[in-house]
Scaffold this active site. Structure first.
Site, mmCIF file in Angstrom:
data_model
loop_
_atom_site.group_PDB
_atom_site.id
_atom_site.type_symbol
_atom_site.label_atom_id
_atom_site.label_comp_id
_atom_site.label_asym_id
_atom_site.label_seq_id
_atom_site.Cartn_x
_atom_site.Cartn_y
_atom_site.Cartn_z
ATOM 1 N N ASN A 271 66.365 72.060 28.179
ATOM 2 C CA ASN A 271 66.065 72.820 26.967
ATOM 3 C C ASN A 271 65.227 74.072 27.224
ATOM 4 O O ASN A 271 65.391 75.080 26.539
ATOM 5 C CB ASN A 271 65.369 71.915 25.954
ATOM 6 C CG ASN A 271 65.674 72.337 24.525
ATOM 7 O OD1 ASN A 271 66.578 73.133 24.274
ATOM 8 N ND2 ASN A 271 64.899 71.825 23.593
ATOM 9 N N PRO B 188 61.704 66.114 32.810
ATOM 10 C CA PRO B 188 62.119 67.001 33.871
ATOM 11 C C PRO B 188 63.403 67.760 33.594
ATOM 12 O O PRO B 188 64.326 67.254 32.953
ATOM 13 C CB PRO B 188 62.372 66.020 35.016
ATOM 14 C CG PRO B 188 62.838 64.780 34.335
ATOM 15 C CD PRO B 188 62.325 64.798 32.946
ATOM 16 N N GLU B 189 63.489 68.955 34.144
ATOM 17 C CA GLU B 189 64.784 69.622 34.284
ATOM 18 C C GLU B 189 65.096 69.596 35.781
ATOM 19 O O GLU B 189 64.365 68.967 36.552
ATOM 20 C CB GLU B 189 64.714 71.029 33.677
ATOM 21 C CG GLU B 189 64.415 70.948 32.165
ATOM 22 C CD GLU B 189 64.574 72.240 31.389
ATOM 23 O OE1 GLU B 189 65.329 73.117 31.847
ATOM 24 O OE2 GLU B 189 63.940 72.361 30.332
ATOM 25 N N LYS C 199 70.013 66.807 37.354
ATOM 26 C CA LYS C 199 68.850 65.988 37.021
ATOM 27 C C LYS C 199 68.943 64.594 37.619
ATOM 28 O O LYS C 199 68.167 63.708 37.262
ATOM 29 C CB LYS C 199 68.713 65.909 35.491
ATOM 30 C CG LYS C 199 68.546 67.274 34.829
ATOM 31 C CD LYS C 199 68.665 67.194 33.321
ATOM 32 C CE LYS C 199 68.698 68.596 32.728
ATOM 33 N NZ LYS C 199 69.066 68.578 31.291
ATOM 34 N N ARG D 60 81.851 65.138 38.549
ATOM 35 C CA ARG D 60 81.713 65.312 37.108
ATOM 36 C C ARG D 60 80.782 66.464 36.765
ATOM 37 O O ARG D 60 80.996 67.201 35.803
ATOM 38 C CB ARG D 60 81.150 64.006 36.526
ATOM 39 C CG ARG D 60 81.200 63.871 35.040
ATOM 40 C CD ARG D 60 80.110 62.908 34.561
ATOM 41 N NE ARG D 60 78.976 63.652 34.078
ATOM 42 C CZ ARG D 60 77.739 63.184 33.964
ATOM 43 N NH1 ARG D 60 77.470 61.940 34.346
ATOM 44 N NH2 ARG D 60 76.782 63.924 33.502
ATOM 45 N N ARG E 261 69.101 68.849 19.765
ATOM 46 C CA ARG E 261 68.024 69.478 20.542
ATOM 47 C C ARG E 261 67.659 70.787 19.874
ATOM 48 O O ARG E 261 68.506 71.456 19.282
ATOM 49 C CB ARG E 261 68.472 69.753 21.980
ATOM 50 C CG ARG E 261 69.059 68.559 22.700
ATOM 51 C CD ARG E 261 68.096 67.382 22.780
ATOM 52 N NE ARG E 261 66.876 67.704 23.471
ATOM 53 C CZ ARG E 261 66.743 67.768 24.794
ATOM 54 N NH1 ARG E 261 67.774 67.512 25.549
ATOM 55 N NH2 ARG E 261 65.597 68.064 25.347
#
Length: 347
Positions: A207, A2-3, A52, A166, A316
């Site tokens: 990605n 998942p994104e 995410k 964060r 990646r």
DNA sequence: ACTATATGTCCAC
DNA sequence: TGGACCTATAGTC
């Protein structure tokens, strides 16, 4: 796999299917057993997606404010990582409630069936979980099984706050502050491709959205963030917002504009000066037409025909068109192309 | 049955 | 920068 759009979709599913209910928690696999036992029978007070990350707020009473700082409130923090998935099953109402155009029984990314065991048709209460199910949540009208997460743990309010502090702005959150993204990018010598994958810089982009957003911006992934104009970074942000929203709404990532989906037709069109009717099923864009560059290395660019390249960046694979994405200036000559309302995904 | 692959992240060196 | 980790699936033998 998942994104951010998937996690927001999941949050909507949990909200519709379980929020406000007393829920059962169990860990068939055993690795979340102590925590599940402790929270079993509590009320799902709130559901939240941040980038995410998924946060489920639980408490002993339904009228608790999850953000009021009560020590009685716990947050189940789930990150799916590369392999995690949620599998849903429930009665008709439950399925309809969360499946916004999605397959009935699931909302997670991987298409695997719940192990039905000897369940009779339609009785989701008798569905036996797979042995790998880390967490099962059961409500009045359905259940959700979690497998393979990178993180499944209990946070308190401080840990939740630290996570939110964060993370960079999330294009799918109303409270997102993109100024932080602009600052981080424009101070950094790191390439914009790597920056977009850093969740502290912008939360929820993975990605696919990274590669596709950079193509849509006609931007070389290796250009240092500090070389980008503010307008350029704003353009990326303003493009990602409707792009992710489309993904959250439909469950599918589609970044191509309709007129760019048929590369063969375009090449013919260019060489002959004729125009083909490229219409296809409205509503569903097939996967092979959904992306400009992601996983299209060795294939011709949809716009210029140059072979799409790929390279490993910090573990990646990044994909880009070396011709369309070759601009290395501080100004954005294409910035007007970034008028979000011009794209098909603007809400 | 085995292998490669996947939209992710963290940690050690 | 390389490996570890979490799991399902598609493809190959």
């Amino acid at each position: 796999m998942p994104e951010g759009h998937t996690i927001h979709r999941l949050a909507a599913a949990f909200d519709a299917g379980f929020a406000g209910q007393r829920v059962r928690l169990s860990s068939p696999q055993g690795r979340f057993e102590t925590e599940a036992r402790r929270l079993d029978g509590q009320v799902l007070l709130d559901v939240e997606a941040v980038g995410k990350h998924l946060l489920l707020a639980l408490g002993p009473e339904a009228n608790l404010d999850p953000l009021a700082g009560s020590p009685a409130v716990s947050f189940v923090h789930v990150h799916l990582g590369l392999y995690g998935s949620w599998t849903f099953a429930g009665d008709e109402g439950f399925a309809a409630a969360h499946a916004i155009g999605a397959p009935r029984r699931r909302v997670g990314e991987t298409e695997h069936a719940v192990d039905d065991g000897d369940a009779e048709a339609g009785d989701w209460r008798r569905i036996v979980p797979r042995e790998t199910v880390r967490l099962r949540i059961t409500g009045a009208h359905g259940l959700a099984d979690l497998t393979g997460p990178t993180a499944c743990e209990v946070y308190d309010a401080e840990q939740r706050a630290a996570l939110l502090a964060r993370l960079g702005p999330d294009p799918l959150r109303a409270d997102a502050d993109p100024e932080r993204l602009f600052d981080r990018v424009r101070r950094s010598r790191t390439g914009i491709g790597a920056l977009l994958m850093n969740q502290d810089v912008i939360a929820g982009v993975g990605n696919i959205y990274r590669a596709e957003a950079l193509f849509r911006a006609r931007l070389d992934p290796f250009v240092p963030g500090r070389d980008l104009s503010r307008g350029m970074v704003e353009g990326i942000w303003e493009d990602l917002v409707p792009l992710l929203a489309y993904g959250a709404r439909t469950g599918r990532i589609v970044t191509t504009e309709p007129e760019h989906r048929d590369i063969e037709a375009r090449i013919i069109e260019r060489s002959r000066g004729t125009r083909q009717n490229g219409d296809e099923d409205p509503g569903v864009v097939p996967r092979e037409k959904s992306f400009y560059v992601y996983h299209r290395h060795t294939l011709p660019c949809r716009l210029c025909g140059t072979i799409v390249r790929s390279a490993d960046v910090a573990g990646r694979t990044v994909f880009w068109c070396p011709r369309c994405q070759s601009v290395r200036t501080r100004r954005a000559p294409w910035s007007r192309e970034h008028d979000a309302s011009a794209w098909a995904y603007a809400d």
